[in-house]
Design an enzyme around this catalytic site. Structure first.
Site, PDB file in Angstrom:
ATOM      1  NE  ARG A   1      -6.217   0.485  11.993  1.00 26.23           N
ATOM      2  CZ  ARG A   1      -4.963   0.298  11.578  1.00 26.23           C
ATOM      3  NH1 ARG A   1      -4.072   1.242  11.738  1.00 26.23           N
ATOM      4  NH2 ARG A   1      -4.599  -0.845  11.025  1.00 26.23           N
TER       5      ARG A   1
ATOM      6  CE  LYS B   1      -0.280   0.176   5.055  1.00 23.03           C
ATOM      7  NZ  LYS B   1      -1.167   0.212   6.229  1.00 23.03           N
TER       8      LYS B   1
ATOM      9  CE1 TYR C   1      11.512  32.811   5.300  1.00 23.69           C
ATOM     10  CE2 TYR C   1      11.224  30.433   5.196  1.00 23.69           C
ATOM     11  CZ  TYR C   1      11.197  31.670   4.581  1.00 23.69           C
ATOM     12  OH  TYR C   1      10.856  31.762   3.260  1.00 23.69           O
TER      13      TYR C   1
END
Length: 393
Positions: free
Chosen positions: A141, A43, A271
Site C-alpha cells: 500500500r 484519524k 421498497y
C-alpha cells in the site's frame, strides 16, 4: 440536543453515546501489554467517536503519541492546544508541508518524491522537519519498496547533513496479525529488520521504530519495537479473534420509535416488499437510515434491541428510516431503540453489524453520519495515568 439557528433546540432523532471512561480503560489495558510507547490513532474523527475528546482522553490515560492521516487533522490538534507528538502519514508529494513542519508535526515519508517535498518545505520555513521513513514490508500500500528503499535512505541522509530533516523514525504496517501463526507476520518482520539494517548502514539513527497495529500489539510481541500504533482496539472491538484482553465498547448507537402501526399478515414492508409480514404484527418506525450509516445490505439480517429483546429490521433500509417488526411486543412511540451497544442487555454489538454488512467495525463506526448527535460520558475512573507518560493537552 440540536441547536437550530441559535434559537430553537430540538432533541436528536438518533445519537451516538461515547463513553470516554471506556476509551481511557482501553488505553490503559493496551499500554499494559507492552513496554513500548503507545500511539493513539485518532484519524477519521477518532473512528467516528470524536477527534479532540478522544485525543485528550487517550493522552491522559497513557498514550504518548497521536496518529492522523492528514495535515489538516494534525493542525486541528495543534490549534486545540494539544502539544503531544503527532505523526501524520498520508500525503501527496506536492503538498505544502510547511504548516505541519512549523507546527512540530512529524511527517511520514514513503517515497523519494515525498522526501524532496518535505525537505524543500523545511528550507522555506527555516525549520528542520522530523520524518518517519516508511518501508513497504508486504502490505503493498504505502511505503517504499525494497528496490526503492536504498535510494530513499541515501537521500534522507543527505538531507540530514544539510540540516533540512531528521529521520526520527522508521516504520511499516502489518498486513495480517488477526490470528496466531500468520506466515505473513514472519516475512514482514524479516523485511522490516532488513530495512532497519539498511537505514543504519546508510548513516541514519532513528530513535523510534514501529510496526505493530492493534492486532500486532495484542498478539505479536516481536513487532512492538519502540512504539505501537493502536486504532480499532481503543474503541472496544477486540483486534484478534484468538485473544481477548478485556476491552470495553465505547459507543452506543441509539434512537427512538417515532411511529407504530398494526398490520395484518401478508403486508409488504418498505421498497420492493422484500419483507412480507408472516403474521399480524406491530411495526415500529425508527428514524435512521443509510444517510446515518446504517448499511443497506443489512436488510434481512440486521436486528435492533427494542422492547426488551432483539427484533428484525423489516424490509429495505432507506435513506432516513428503517422499519422494525416487533411482533406483539407492547412497543410505543418514544421507546428507546438500541442499534448497538456493549451487549450487556443482549443488544447487538458493533461486531454484529460488521458481520451483517460483510465489513469490519471500522467501517460501521466511521460511517455514522453527521446527523447523528454525539454525546459524551466523562471519564469516571480514579486512575487515569499510567505514571510513565508525559501528558500534553
Amino acid at each position: 440536543m440540536i441547536n437550530i439557528g441559535g434559537e430553537l433546540t430540538l432533541p436528536p432523532l438518533a445519537e451516538a453515546v461515547v463513553d470516554l471512561d471506556a476509551i481511557a480503560h482501553n488505553t490503559r489495558v493496551l499500554a499494559s501489554l507492552t513496554g513500548a510507547d503507545l500511539l493513539a490513532v485518532v484519524k477519521a474523527d477518532a473512528f467516528g467517536h470524536g477527534f479532540l475528546e478522544v485525543a485528550r482522553t487517550t493522552l491522559n490515560a497513557g498514550a504518548r503519541w497521536l496518529g492522523v492521516t492528514s495535515q489538516a487533522e494534525a493542525l486541528t490538534l495543534r490549534a486545540a492546544g494539544i502539544g503531544a507528538p503527532v505523526l501524520s502519514w498520508l500525503h501527496a508529494p506536492d503538498e505544502d508541508f510547511g504548516p505541519a513542519i512549523a507546527a512540530g508535526v512529524d511527517l511520514s515519508v514513503a517515497s523519494v518524491a515525498h522526501l524532496r517535498g518535505v525537505a524543500a518545505a523545511a528550507g522555506r520555513v527555516g525549520r528542520r522537519a522530523e520524518v518517519h521513513l516508511k518501508a513497504d514490508t508486504g502490505l503493498s500500500r504505502n511505503g517504499a519498496t525494497d528496490a526503492d528503499w536504498p535510494e530513499l535512505v541515501r537521500l534522507a541522509r543527505a538531507n540530514e547533513l544539510l540540516g533540512r530533516i531528521r529521520v526520527r523514525g522508521v516504520w511499516s504496517h502489518l498486513a495480517g496479525g488477526e490470528t496466531s501463526g500468520d506466515p505473513r507476520d514472519d516475512v514482514q518482520l524479516r523485511r522490516f529488520e532488513r530495512a532497519l539494517e539498511l537505514a543504519r548502514d546508510g548513516g541514519l539513527t532513528p530513535e523510534i521504530r514501529h510496526l505493530a497495529n492493534s492486532a500486532g500489539l495484542v498478539g505479536l510481541p516481536e513487532s512492538h519495537f519502540d512504539l505501537v500504533r493502536v486504532g480499532i482496539a481503543l474503541y472496544g472491538p477486540e483486534p484478534r479473534a484468538d485473544r481477548q484482553v478485556g476491552l470495553r465498547p465505547a459507543m452506543t448507537l441509539r434512537s427512538r420509535v417515532i411511529l407504530t402501526k398494526r398490520v395484518p399478515a401478508g403486508t409488504g414492508i418498505s421498497y420492493g416488499h422484500d419483507y412480507v409480514a408472516p403474521a399480524a404484527t406491530t411495526l415500529a418506525l425508527v428514524p435512521v437510515g443509510y444517510a446515518d450509516g446504517i448499511p443497506r445490505i443489512v436488510a434481512g439480517r440486521g436486528e435492533v434491541w427494542i422492547g426488551g429483546r432483539r427484533c428484525p429490521i423489516a424490509g429495505r433500509v432507506t435513506m432516513d428510516q428503517v422499519v422494525v417488526d416487533v411482533g406483539d411486543l407492547p412497543v410505543r412511540t418514544g421507546d428507546e431503540v438500541l442499534l448497538f451497544g456493549d451487549g450487556g442487555r443482549g443488544e447487538p454489538v458493533v461486531s454484529d453489524w460488521a458481520g451483517w454488512a460483510g465489513t469490519n467495525p471500522h467501517e460501521i463506526f466511521t460511517g455514522i453520519g453527521a446527523r447523528v448527535a454525539r454525546r459524551y460520558l466523562p471519564v469516571r475512573s480514579e486512575q487515569q495515568n499510567t505514571g510513565r507518560e508525559r501528558v500534553h493537552v
